[in-house]
Design a protein around this motif. Structure first.
Motif, PDB file in Angstrom:
ATOM      1  N   GLU A 142       0.833  -1.207   0.000  1.00 19.40           N
ATOM      2  CA  GLU A 142       0.000   0.000   0.000  1.00 19.40           C
ATOM      3  C   GLU A 142       0.867   1.255   0.000  1.00 19.40           C
ATOM      4  O   GLU A 142       0.564   2.225  -0.720  1.00 19.40           O
ATOM      5  CB  GLU A 142      -0.948  -0.017   1.206  1.00 19.40           C
ATOM      6  N   ILE A 143       1.947   1.228   0.782  1.00 20.20           N
ATOM      7  CA  ILE A 143       2.866   2.383   0.821  1.00 20.20           C
ATOM      8  C   ILE A 143       3.441   2.637  -0.580  1.00 20.20           C
ATOM      9  O   ILE A 143       3.526   3.787  -1.038  1.00 20.20           O
ATOM     10  CB  ILE A 143       3.999   2.139   1.842  1.00 20.20           C
ATOM     11  N   ASP A 144       3.802   1.561  -1.291  1.00 21.75           N
ATOM     12  CA  ASP A 144       4.412   1.709  -2.615  1.00 21.75           C
ATOM     13  C   ASP A 144       3.376   2.052  -3.702  1.00 21.75           C
ATOM     14  O   ASP A 144       3.700   2.710  -4.688  1.00 21.75           O
ATOM     15  CB  ASP A 144       5.160   0.419  -2.999  1.00 21.75           C
ATOM     16  N   ARG A 145       2.148   1.595  -3.503  1.00 26.67           N
ATOM     17  CA  ARG A 145       1.107   1.836  -4.502  1.00 26.67           C
ATOM     18  C   ARG A 145       0.471   3.221  -4.373  1.00 26.67           C
ATOM     19  O   ARG A 145       0.227   3.921  -5.351  1.00 26.67           O
ATOM     20  CB  ARG A 145      -0.001   0.762  -4.327  1.00 26.67           C
ATOM     21  N   ASN A 146       0.242   3.624  -3.130  1.00 25.14           N
ATOM     22  CA  ASN A 146      -0.509   4.853  -2.847  1.00 25.14           C
ATOM     23  C   ASN A 146       0.387   6.075  -3.039  1.00 25.14           C
ATOM     24  O   ASN A 146       1.397   6.223  -2.340  1.00 25.14           O
ATOM     25  CB  ASN A 146      -1.032   4.778  -1.413  1.00 25.14           C
ATOM     26  N   PRO A 147       0.067   6.965  -3.969  1.00 28.68           N
ATOM     27  CA  PRO A 147       0.943   8.116  -4.244  1.00 28.68           C
ATOM     28  C   PRO A 147       1.064   9.087  -3.063  1.00 28.68           C
ATOM     29  O   PRO A 147       1.962   9.931  -3.056  1.00 28.68           O
ATOM     30  CB  PRO A 147       0.269   8.789  -5.443  1.00 28.68           C
ATOM     31  N   LEU A 148       0.200   8.953  -2.067  1.00 30.67           N
ATOM     32  CA  LEU A 148       0.269   9.868  -0.916  1.00 30.67           C
ATOM     33  C   LEU A 148       1.338   9.468   0.086  1.00 30.67           C
ATOM     34  O   LEU A 148       1.640  10.223   1.011  1.00 30.67           O
ATOM     35  CB  LEU A 148      -1.093   9.930  -0.209  1.00 30.67           C
ATOM     36  N   PHE A 149       1.921   8.260  -0.083  1.00 30.19           N
ATOM     37  CA  PHE A 149       2.878   7.759   0.917  1.00 30.19           C
ATOM     38  C   PHE A 149       4.187   7.308   0.271  1.00 30.19           C
ATOM     39  O   PHE A 149       4.217   6.947  -0.908  1.00 30.19           O
ATOM     40  CB  PHE A 149       2.267   6.568   1.687  1.00 30.19           C
TER      41      PHE A 149
END
Lengths: 356, 356
Positions: free
Chosen positions: A274-281
């Motif tokens: 999720e960290i790598d996929r989500n552009p906010l993180f």
């Protein structure tokens, strides 16, 4: 409302450890006495200590290999000085890997005892990675490393092959992954991550390495004295040892370290994906050194902090703020953290993406 | 059946300490989290530590007098070496009173640091009395004594006037009697008698005596570092500190040390009167040095042991056998022991007299 406790330590423990230890405070083993008021020399507590020591060696695959397990007090910080006191020769030399704040604190204490060689350090890069490719002096009395860096979210994936005794501070990842523990000569760990409540320190020692450095060691700092006294040289931290035994039994019932590791990998994968996929993180640590215990991450735009903080708090998440030396967030996903709680955090991260 | 717990330590604590600490394991301060899983840096636990440290000074009458209270780990045995490390000069000298097994263990550790003068000893008489009339060298870096000898049942009723710093191991009688605590420069005590469960050690220090001996002290053994960090230099034994706070609050609610002392005197008088009256029993310690915490006594005819042992066990008494170095019996009547439980034991002693 159910809390999802991401605290870095002391931290989440299995619910059955809470239930059973609370019950033992009211009545231990149907004795009519509290675990808090029984003698540490009582038959019932000696059985607890013996079982806990044996179960540690069993879980680590070290039975019958010349190792002893001790439950001491004082925290891993006391081991920072006990290790050189017991292993460094007068005019000897120790080798340390500087991979984080706690490694650095261990080095500071070793320097009081003699020459302390730092084989490599990632300090200049704020400890975002695990140094590699270093050489360990062949004449060192021992080599010391920290398997998992709680604050920075990095973890050693392999350990160096060396002929000198190998000492490892595993405070924040012991019992979390299946490695060959027989490569180590001393493993130590404060209980308060994967083993139990704060108040006791596990020390696992290959007995043959002791008694060789020629120092006169104060009794309470002498591993050999604690081994001889079967971890009861003085009154042990009774309750913390008992609660640790409950946690060790929970690990055993889950299927031991390999079963726990499988779940830990799934939790870490879910969150890092999720960290790598989500552009906010974005992740805070070097990708190949990422810890499966402490997941450090940052907002790509710090202005979203207020909204994100409100959202995860409303979802029942606690203990998520990062250490001041890294900033951002740290999700500590120790053994007892259910994958369902990790999903709650991932859901909040995705909800933030939709809300922005 | 209600148990009457005469264990020498760990030992009886107030029932409300058991009830409240068990509840805090299930849910601490209505936080939805266990006291075992919260961060030691959380606001709620920092408040526990602060309150416990302040309440110690309040109960001992040491507020505003330059003292600091610390909750450390490792037990009083670790203080045996921390005291000389912090107070004995290089090539300095320490003075010790040898009044029992633990005093002797403290002396052993001090000897590693320099000249250790034993001002007096009752060892030749199996520690049945407290030595008196000794002189303390005026050039000693400090004088160390043990206020109560748990094993032998003796207790110092007065403390020497001296110009050197006065250090006292009060592990087994702290908070039990109202004395002028400001005569001491360091007081230390393992929690597991009158203060709480095993796992923490109280150290009360007159701050001005530190930093004068010129030694480089390892961090974890340095009182000044623990004071500076407000007793959180590393992760403290969270649960033991919390349960100790509950016990300290119980003492305060009872009316403080003077009120507790009054009850302790009544309990001791009840039991010693029976020992002196009943021809089947005799005290083990010198009468004027008798401890109000640990009442050691013997059968005048050891052949009655089997009958007596059966009778007190049937009455719900536990933990009564004496230490192997004294034999006979030891009734530990710490603060939390109700006088009704002492009466149960006295009744058994009288029933034995009638039965023989």
């Amino acid at each position: 409302m159910k809390k999802h406790n991401y605290s870095a330590g002391p931290c989440i423990l299995p619910q059955e450890v809470f239930d059973k230890s609370a019950q033992a405070i009211l009545d231990f083993n149907n004795s009519g006495l509290s675990i808090l008021e029984i003698s540490h020399r009582s038959k019932d507590f000696v059985a607890v200590m013996d079982e806990a020591r044996a179960l540690v060696l069993n879980l680590l695959g070290l039975e019958g290999k010349g190792y002893q397990a001790l439950f001491l007090a004082g925290g891993a910080s006391l081991e920072f000085l006990m290790v050189p006191y017991n292993l460094m020769k007068e005019n000897g030399k120790a080798a340390y890997l500087d991979s984080g704040t706690w490694a650095s604190a261990a080095i500071k204490e070793a320097k009081l005892f003699g020459e302390t060689v730092i084989v490599a350090s990632s300090k200049e890069d704020n400890y975002t990675y695990i140094p590699k490719g270093y050489e360990i002096p062949a004449d060192a009395d021992y080599f010391h490393c920290t398997s998992n860096n709680t604050i920075f979210g990095t973890q050693m994936k392999t350990f160096p092959k060396t002929n000198v005794p190998l000492v490892c501070d595993m405070s924040s990842d012991i019992f979390s992954r299946d490695i060959d523990f027989s490569q180590f000569d001393i493993i130590y760990a404060g209980a308060q991550k994967n083993m139990g409540p704060a108040g006791t320190t596990l020390v696992v020692i290959k007995e043959e390495i002791l008694g060789k450095n020629g120092r006169t060691i104060p009794s309470m700092l002498d591993y050999a004295k604690h081994i001889k006294a079967e971890s009861m040289f003085n009154t042990p931290p009774v309750f913390s040892v008992y609660a640790s035994l409950l946690t060790l039994k929970w690990i055993k019932e889950k299927g031991g370290i390999p079963a726990v590791e499988k779940l830990n990998n799934a939790k870490a994968e879910l969150l890092y994906n999720e960290i790598d996929r989500n552009p906010l993180f974005k992740g805070a640590a070097n990708v190949e050194d990422r810890s499966n215990m402490n997941v450090t991450f940052l907002l790509t735009n710090p202005e979203h902090a207020e909204t994100f903080d409100k959202m995860w708090k409303e979802a029942g998440v606690s203990g998520l703020p990062g250490h001041r030396s890294v900033g951002g967030y740290r999700a500590s996903i120790y053994n007892a953290m259910p994958i369902e709680s990790v999903q709650v955090l991932v859901d909040v991260m995705q909800a933030l993406e939709k809300a922005i």
